[in-house]
Design an enzyme around this catalytic site. Structure first.
Site, PDB file in Angstrom:
ATOM      1  N   TYR A  71       0.839  -1.229  -0.007  1.00 12.33           N
ATOM      2  CA  TYR A  71       0.073  -0.243  -0.055  1.00 12.33           C
ATOM      3  C   TYR A  71       0.904   1.287  -0.099  1.00 12.33           C
ATOM      4  CZ  TYR A  71      -4.954  -1.034   0.482  1.00 12.33           C
ATOM      5  OH  TYR A  71      -6.255  -1.263   0.075  1.00 12.33           O
ATOM      6  N   GLU A  73      -0.712   4.873  -0.465  1.00 10.98           N
ATOM      7  CA  GLU A  73      -1.309   6.004  -0.667  1.00 10.98           C
ATOM      8  C   GLU A  73      -0.486   7.238  -0.585  1.00 10.98           C
ATOM      9  OE1 GLU A  73      -5.942   4.656   0.404  1.00 10.98           O
ATOM     10  OE2 GLU A  73      -4.319   4.288   1.688  1.00 10.98           O
ATOM     11  N   ASP A 248      -8.052  14.371 -23.810  1.00  9.43           N
ATOM     12  CA  ASP A 248      -7.807  12.928 -23.405  1.00  9.43           C
ATOM     13  C   ASP A 248      -7.225  12.457 -24.846  1.00  9.43           C
ATOM     14  OD1 ASP A 248      -8.264  10.201 -23.313  1.00  9.43           O
ATOM     15  OD2 ASP A 248     -10.298  10.484 -22.695  1.00  9.43           O
ATOM     16  N   ARG A 286      -2.450  -2.070 -18.513  1.00 10.15           N
ATOM     17  CA  ARG A 286      -3.640  -1.244 -18.517  1.00 10.15           C
ATOM     18  C   ARG A 286      -3.314  -0.255 -17.100  1.00 10.15           C
ATOM     19  NH1 ARG A 286      -7.236  -3.219 -21.687  1.00 10.15           N
ATOM     20  NH2 ARG A 286      -8.857  -1.997 -20.603  1.00 10.15           N
TER      21      ARG A 286
END
Length: 485
Positions: A71, A73, A248, A286
């Site tokens: 983790y 964050e 985008d 991805r």
């Protein structure tokens, strides 16, 4: 890399995948079997989905590591968890490669997907343009210092901002303000289209729409528009109405990285914020990225916890590998081939009477209107799949069949270009697709009425197309030399 080194790398990859599947099979053999079957299916089909590609073994292997277990964050050097020094290294390297690859002032590599990247961008722009000035006016450093009444006022103000994006049937994306998507619910939104006669983007009409609507955010970019965009002109429009220009470039970022799109067609020097996926024409894992000017960098850097949770460290590592690959000269050769092959595919359809939206292409995709064959996009898509040709149905401008059944199919050249297809193969591919469409008839519903989904493909056509495809595919194997047994 010379031939001997390439052969050695292929041998290592084969061994790695064989052993990985053995380990997986010991726990859940059905997953190992499905994984092996997917490779076989991709090797044996003509993959023409514009949003798909083939990542290198190095990129794929990078994702299967213990970096997944961590983790992290927060941001580099400012995590909410301890022990993130290696994740800091990974994220820093990925961001460095992204900045250098695209010539961006700032790169944020945490987004898990394209929609995550767009959500980070939207909320970052709102934070910079709306939230920060409101907090300053109220004398607060952050939203936690606001009274409930002030927070409610700010929340309503944030939700009343305007977004102008390209409509879905004109080639825009779901995340550009499409009502069923979260982007259409976040903003007071309107959409711009293309010229009804040519299908091309009309900059004068866009400017008039922007002057009338006065959006906070002007979104450019596309997922099914087969032409290039002059982003310098779009920036002029954004500046005139005081909008932030967000681009985008998920679909065409490989053409930007590969220097096929330069100058006014490169969005990075012109947009305030640019988003992209990493798995389409970039040939990476991805995931998503956000590029921004220094002005917007602090807001984008708050993507976690503003929008995102824990970043996927193993995917960020794979992004770094993919960006490193894209910085090589060979990637520029590849990117140019993608664009050249799209023209070959388009010319192949036109020479056989095909109806293309905008009459051709100058990027990586072709949008074929299948109405002339008496078919919907869904009928065409499934008939082609029966013949081993993988495409996706797609709306065309003013589509009479709506976004589910559609009237078109979208075809892209990135994946088969990775396999080594060139002009002759793409012309032959257009011939095979035309053969399927000309030999497919609409079917009927169970009640005997006309159906937008059912179809009848003439006997023998599927096998004929599969055999012809196999000849081309055998000459350009996927992951050549990589064997699982």
């Amino acid at each position: 890399m010379n031939a001997a080194d390439q052969a050695h790398q292929t041998s290592l990859a084969s061994s790695a995948y064989r052993q990985a599947l053995e380990v997986i099979s010991a726990v859940e053999p059905r997953i190992a079997q499905a994984t092996a079957a997917e490779l076989a299916d991709q090797r044996g089909s003509l993959k023409l989905i514009a949003s798909e590609n083939y990542a290198s073994p190095a990129v794929l292997l990078t994702m299967g590591t213990w970096l997944s277990d961590k983790y992290a964050e927060g941001t580099v050097g400012h995590r909410f968890y301890a022990g993130c020094q290696n994740v800091d290294t990974v994220e820093s390297i990925a961001a460095e490669h992204a900045r250098e690859l695209f010539g961006a002032e700032y790169a944020y590599v945490q987004p898990h997907s394209g929609i995550d990247a767009n959500l980070v961008a939207f909320w970052s722009i709102l934070a910079h343009r709306v939230e920060a000035p409101a907090l300053a006016e109220l004398g607060a450093k952050n939203v936690n210092e606001l009274s409930d009444a002030d927070w409610e006022t700010l929340r309503r103000t944030l939700g009343d901002q305007r977004l102008l994006g390209m409509s879905l049937d004109a080639g825009g994306h779901l995340t550009h303000g499409f009502r069923p998507n979260i982007s259409g619910k976040m903003f007071h939104q309107q959409q711009y289209g293309t010229d009804p006669t040519t299908g091309l983007l009309d900059y004068d009409a866009l400017a008039a729409k922007a002057r009338e609507f006065k959006p906070l955010i002007l979104v450019a970019g596309y997922s099914a528009y087969p032409r290039r965009v002059n982003f310098a002109k779009v920036r002029e429009i954004a500046d005139e109405v005081g909008a932030t220009l967000m681009v985008d470039m998920a679909h065409f970022s490989g053409l930007v990285a590969g220097k096929v799109f330069t100058g006014d067609e490169d969005p990075v020097p012109h947009a305030h914020v640019v988003t992209s996926t990493t798995h389409k024409s970039l040939r990476g894992p991805r995931g998503g990225i956000v590029l921004a000017t220094e002005e917007y960098a602090p807001s984008v850097d708050r993507g976690c916890p503003m929008v995102l949770g824990g970043p996927l460290a193993h995917v960020m590592a794979a992004k770094a590998v993919a960006f490193a690959e894209a910085r090589q000269d060979s990637f520029r050769t590849y990117a140019q081939a993608v664009a050249d092959n799209a023209k070959s595919l388009a010319e192949g359809f036109l020479s056989r009477g095909g109806d293309l939206v905008t009459g051709g292409t100058d990027n990586h995709l072709v949008l074929l209107d299948v109405s002339r064959y008496g078919l919907t996009g869904r009928q065409a898509e499934t008939a082609l799949l029966d013949a081993g040709v993988v495409t996706n149905r797609n709306s065309v401008p003013a589509d009479a069949n709506g976004p589910w059944y559609t009237s078109g199919i979208r075809l892209g050249t990135p994946a088969l270009t990775t396999r080594g297809f060139g002009h002759d193969e793409f012309d032959r591919t257009a011939e095979l697709i035309t053969m399927v469409l000309e030999n497919t008839q609409p079917g009927t519903t169970k009640a005997g009425g006309p159906s937008k989904a059912a179809y009848v493909l003439a006997d023998g056509i599927a096998d004929k197309v599969k055999d012809a495809s196999a000849e081309m595919l055998d000459k350009h194997p996927l992951y050549p030399g990589l064997e699982l047994s």
